[in-house]
Scaffold this motif. Structure first.
Motif, PDB file in Angstrom:
ATOM      1  N   ARG A 188       0.884  -1.401  -0.082  1.00 56.14           N
ATOM      2  CA  ARG A 188       0.099  -0.072  -0.014  1.00 56.14           C
ATOM      3  C   ARG A 188       0.802   1.284   0.045  1.00 56.14           C
ATOM      4  O   ARG A 188       1.925   1.268   0.684  1.00 56.14           O
ATOM      5  N   ASN A 189       0.387   2.330  -0.934  1.00 57.81           N
ATOM      6  CA  ASN A 189       1.007   3.573  -0.850  1.00 57.81           C
ATOM      7  C   ASN A 189       0.335   4.663  -0.356  1.00 57.81           C
ATOM      8  O   ASN A 189       0.672   5.674   0.168  1.00 57.81           O
ATOM      9  N   LEU A 248      -7.765  -1.159   4.761  1.00 60.71           N
ATOM     10  CA  LEU A 248      -6.485  -0.275   5.693  1.00 60.71           C
ATOM     11  C   LEU A 248      -7.675   0.874   6.382  1.00 60.71           C
ATOM     12  O   LEU A 248      -7.389   1.405   7.423  1.00 60.71           O
ATOM     13  N   LEU A 276       0.497   7.545   2.447  1.00 59.79           N
ATOM     14  CA  LEU A 276       1.203   6.663   3.622  1.00 59.79           C
ATOM     15  C   LEU A 276       2.775   7.327   3.623  1.00 59.79           C
ATOM     16  O   LEU A 276       3.300   7.394   2.693  1.00 59.79           O
ATOM     17  N   ARG A 335       5.268   5.895   4.585  1.00 60.52           N
ATOM     18  CA  ARG A 335       6.107   4.965   3.886  1.00 60.52           C
ATOM     19  C   ARG A 335       5.024   3.602   3.347  1.00 60.52           C
ATOM     20  O   ARG A 335       4.105   3.556   3.734  1.00 60.52           O
ATOM     21  N   SER A 336       5.832   2.868   2.396  1.00 57.70           N
ATOM     22  CA  SER A 336       5.043   2.011   2.017  1.00 57.70           C
ATOM     23  C   SER A 336       4.787   0.789   2.863  1.00 57.70           C
ATOM     24  O   SER A 336       5.746   0.637   3.683  1.00 57.70           O
ATOM     25  N   ILE A 337       3.669   0.067   2.887  1.00 54.79           N
ATOM     26  CA  ILE A 337       3.279  -0.861   3.989  1.00 54.79           C
ATOM     27  C   ILE A 337       3.237  -2.135   3.220  1.00 54.79           C
ATOM     28  O   ILE A 337       2.541  -2.192   1.962  1.00 54.79           O
ATOM     29  N   GLU A 369       1.556  -6.130   3.792  1.00 54.58           N
ATOM     30  CA  GLU A 369       0.545  -6.846   4.535  1.00 54.58           C
ATOM     31  C   GLU A 369       0.614  -8.206   3.866  1.00 54.58           C
ATOM     32  O   GLU A 369       0.551  -8.336   2.727  1.00 54.58           O
ATOM     33  N   ASP A 406      -2.798   0.773  -4.095  1.00 57.03           N
ATOM     34  CA  ASP A 406      -2.189  -0.612  -3.569  1.00 57.03           C
ATOM     35  C   ASP A 406      -2.338  -1.665  -4.491  1.00 57.03           C
ATOM     36  O   ASP A 406      -2.883  -1.449  -5.519  1.00 57.03           O
TER      37      ASP A 406
END
Ligand code: TMP
Length: 254
Positions: free
Chosen positions: A94-95, A101, A113, A115-117, A119, A175
């Motif tokens: 995700r960006n 989320l 975000l 930072r990128s996440i 999951e 994302d």
């Protein structure tokens, strides 16, 4: 044409035995589902577009050294891929906050975000693909710690590359979901990218208007679903020859 053995039917794709050992034929259907199969529909022409879009994105990724299962497109709805042992994880990058989320954590959709996440979700329809942590993944043996490291590093490379690629055609990569598999070359095992990358598995927003150009149009009943997928293909410069009249593609061959 010889009869091909069907190995697996998913919600949006069918896998057949390939022409050579170690290969599979991946057939893209027009069927769409959302919310773990509770909402169902048909998006006419979706399979043709996703086949072409996924071919394009996987080819570009191969070119920068990201290993993928993609070998070649066979026809409008089918591609030849390497047979892998699918790791039972949906890897989401995700960006921008959106979808689950935003719902889960109360973060407004569209918030960038810091930072990128990355999951992980356990790929299990009966359980509704629950979110899991690395602890669960290693405890239950779905992937080893070095495999998780490799998956994370590949997922972030894919994110960097695709974010830039889409930005170049006026699309924000909000994302997306990836799946990985184990591929053996003799004694050597490698983790490679599998499944598909398409507007079914990504959130793509028009950079100028924030219009949704992905499966959220179906999930949220926004209309013009096929048109949005077609616009993604058009911007990438890969609309099938013959234009929309070619979208239906051949009937499934068995
Ligand atoms: P989410 O916000 O619903 O968790 O979705 C995150 C991203 O993953 C989004 O781009 C859509 C994609 N996705 C799939 O490809 N398959 C799925 O089953 C789900 C739930 C999401």
């Amino acid at each position: 044409m010889s009869r091909r053995r069907q190995l697996y039917e998913g919600k949006a794709k069918v896998l057949f035995e390939g022409p050579e050992p170690g290969t599979l034929v991946q057939y893209f259907k027009d069927d769409a589902t959302a919310f773990n199969n509770q909402k169902r529909g048909v998006i006419t022409g979706k399979g043709v577009l996703n086949n072409r879009i996924s071919e394009y994105l996987m080819t570009r990724l191969n070119e920068i050294g990201v290993p993928t299962h993609f070998l070649r497109r066979l026809n409008m709805r089918e591609q030849l891929v390497k047979e892998v042992e699918i790791i039972p994880l949906e890897v989401v990058v995700r960006n921008v906050a959106a979808g689950s989320l935003s719902t889960r954590l109360g973060i407004q959709e569209g918030t960038a975000l810091p930072r990128s996440i990355v999951e992980f979700y356990y790929k299990n329809d009966q359980l509704g693909d629950p979110m899991v942590t690395e602890e669960h993944i290693t405890c239950f043996g779905w992937a080893s710690p070095p495999e998780i490291d490799e998956i994370m590093s590949l997922a972030l490379r894919v994110n960097d590359f695709l974010s830039g690629l889409f930005l170049g055609v006026g699309i924000r990569l909000v994302d997306f979901k990836l799946e990985f598999g184990r591929y053996w070359e003799g004694e050597e095992m490698r983790i490679i990218l599998a499944d598909e990358i398409s507007p079914d598995s990504c959130r793509l927003w028009d950079l100028a208007t924030n219009d949704k150009m992905d499966k959220d149009r179906f999930r949220r009943d926004l209309g013009n679903v096929a048109e949005a997928y077609q616009e993604v293909a058009r911007r990438l410069g890969i609309l099938p020859e013959g234009g929309p009249r070619d979208m239906k593609g051949p009937a499934i061959m068995q």
